[in-house]
Design a protein around this motif. Structure first.
Motif, PDB file in Angstrom:
ATOM      1  N   SER A  55      71.021 -43.990  77.216  1.00 50.91           N
ATOM      2  CA  SER A  55      70.179 -42.482  77.095  1.00 50.91           C
ATOM      3  C   SER A  55      70.641 -42.294  75.681  1.00 50.91           C
ATOM      4  O   SER A  55      69.686 -41.727  75.050  1.00 50.91           O
ATOM      5  CB  SER A  55      70.335 -41.755  78.006  1.00 50.91           C
ATOM      6  N   ALA A  86      55.908 -41.445  73.374  1.00 48.81           N
ATOM      7  CA  ALA A  86      55.719 -42.085  74.670  1.00 48.81           C
ATOM      8  C   ALA A  86      56.897 -41.910  75.744  1.00 48.81           C
ATOM      9  O   ALA A  86      56.913 -41.551  76.747  1.00 48.81           O
ATOM     10  CB  ALA A  86      55.441 -43.553  74.560  1.00 48.81           C
ATOM     11  N   VAL A  87      58.062 -42.298  75.045  1.00 49.10           N
ATOM     12  CA  VAL A  87      59.265 -42.181  75.805  1.00 49.10           C
ATOM     13  C   VAL A  87      59.688 -40.861  76.216  1.00 49.10           C
ATOM     14  O   VAL A  87      60.043 -40.559  77.429  1.00 49.10           O
ATOM     15  CB  VAL A  87      60.607 -42.831  75.009  1.00 49.10           C
ATOM     16  N   GLY A  89      57.378 -38.429  76.687  1.00 45.98           N
ATOM     17  CA  GLY A  89      56.349 -38.163  77.792  1.00 45.98           C
ATOM     18  C   GLY A  89      56.784 -38.802  79.061  1.00 45.98           C
ATOM     19  O   GLY A  89      56.499 -38.216  80.196  1.00 45.98           O
ATOM     20  N   ILE A  90      57.151 -39.980  79.053  1.00 48.96           N
ATOM     21  CA  ILE A  90      57.419 -40.597  80.428  1.00 48.96           C
ATOM     22  C   ILE A  90      58.618 -39.992  80.859  1.00 48.96           C
ATOM     23  O   ILE A  90      58.669 -39.633  82.160  1.00 48.96           O
ATOM     24  CB  ILE A  90      57.826 -42.221  80.086  1.00 48.96           C
ATOM     25  N   SER A  91      59.840 -39.535  80.214  1.00 48.90           N
ATOM     26  CA  SER A  91      60.924 -38.832  80.636  1.00 48.90           C
ATOM     27  C   SER A  91      60.482 -37.430  81.073  1.00 48.90           C
ATOM     28  O   SER A  91      61.015 -37.006  82.152  1.00 48.90           O
ATOM     29  CB  SER A  91      61.947 -38.640  79.471  1.00 48.90           C
ATOM     30  N   THR A  92      59.436 -36.774  80.614  1.00 52.62           N
ATOM     31  CA  THR A  92      59.216 -35.608  80.911  1.00 52.62           C
ATOM     32  C   THR A  92      58.360 -35.622  82.715  1.00 52.62           C
ATOM     33  O   THR A  92      58.793 -34.815  83.383  1.00 52.62           O
ATOM     34  CB  THR A  92      58.022 -34.817  80.174  1.00 52.62           C
ATOM     35  N   ILE A  93      57.627 -36.574  82.766  1.00 57.20           N
ATOM     36  CA  ILE A  93      57.109 -36.798  83.972  1.00 57.20           C
ATOM     37  C   ILE A  93      57.938 -37.229  85.174  1.00 57.20           C
ATOM     38  O   ILE A  93      57.916 -36.785  86.005  1.00 57.20           O
ATOM     39  CB  ILE A  93      55.869 -38.092  83.932  1.00 57.20           C
ATOM     40  N   LEU A  94      58.936 -37.995  84.704  1.00 52.74           N
ATOM     41  CA  LEU A  94      60.107 -38.438  85.662  1.00 52.74           C
ATOM     42  C   LEU A  94      60.839 -37.208  85.994  1.00 52.74           C
ATOM     43  O   LEU A  94      61.256 -37.162  87.042  1.00 52.74           O
ATOM     44  CB  LEU A  94      60.936 -39.611  85.097  1.00 52.74           C
ATOM     45  N   ASN A  95      61.162 -36.479  84.932  1.00 55.64           N
ATOM     46  CA  ASN A  95      61.894 -35.158  85.375  1.00 55.64           C
ATOM     47  C   ASN A  95      61.317 -34.219  86.240  1.00 55.64           C
ATOM     48  O   ASN A  95      61.770 -33.648  86.839  1.00 55.64           O
ATOM     49  CB  ASN A  95      62.585 -34.496  83.988  1.00 55.64           C
ATOM     50  N   THR A  98      61.000 -35.994  90.108  1.00 54.29           N
ATOM     51  CA  THR A  98      62.229 -36.572  90.518  1.00 54.29           C
ATOM     52  C   THR A  98      62.411 -35.792  92.066  1.00 54.29           C
ATOM     53  O   THR A  98      62.047 -34.777  92.141  1.00 54.29           O
ATOM     54  CB  THR A  98      63.541 -35.965  89.541  1.00 54.29           C
ATOM     55  N   LEU A 115      58.587 -32.250  74.333  1.00 53.10           N
ATOM     56  CA  LEU A 115      57.245 -33.025  74.219  1.00 53.10           C
ATOM     57  C   LEU A 115      56.277 -32.262  73.495  1.00 53.10           C
ATOM     58  O   LEU A 115      55.798 -32.793  72.390  1.00 53.10           O
ATOM     59  CB  LEU A 115      56.771 -33.287  75.618  1.00 53.10           C
TER      60      LEU A 115
END
Length: 124
Positions: A55, A86-87, A89-95, A98, A115
């Motif tokens: 990370s 993109a990374v 954005g994906i991390s935001t969604i995953l957080n 969770t 983001l």
């Protein structure tokens, strides 16, 4: 241009803070509930610490891609900026999705702000 530079520095400052969190995890901070799905109570095991190290590399690359977006060193191609978005954005969604409520409360808002700032930079 001045506002964009300020946003980029704010983004980089946020990334430095997140890197600090990852370094603390690697060093054994008992914050497993706040990261990687919140599955670990206490310090991360070796595999989790390796993920934290990866990370750090990814966060550094994101910061450099965003600095490049404003014509700063390392002057990477524009597509790297979109890859960074993109990374993030994906991390935001995953957080936000969770199973760990502590992770959602901490990282959901932080990543959402990151983001939004990142999108403001790339659309400037």
């Amino acid at each position: 241009m001045g506002k964009m530079i300020s946003m980029i520095y704010l983004i980089c400052l946020m990334i430095v803070g997140i890197i600090g969190f990852q370094v603390a995890l690697i060093a054994g901070a008992p914050w497993g509930r706040l990261t990687q799905g919140g599955q670990v109570d206490g310090p991360l095991p070796l595999a989790g610490r390796i993920i934290a190290a990866v990370s750090i590399l990814l966060l550094g690359a994101i910061a450099l891609a965003l600095l490049s977006a404003d014509g700063h060193w390392p002057n990477w191609p524009r597509w790297t900026t979109w890859a960074a978005v993109a990374v993030i954005g994906i991390s935001t969604i995953l957080n936000w999705i969770t199973p760990s409520s502590a992770e959602r409360r901490l990282w959901g808002p932080i990543m959402t702000v990151l983001l939004c700032l990142t999108l403001a930079v790339v659309w400037a």
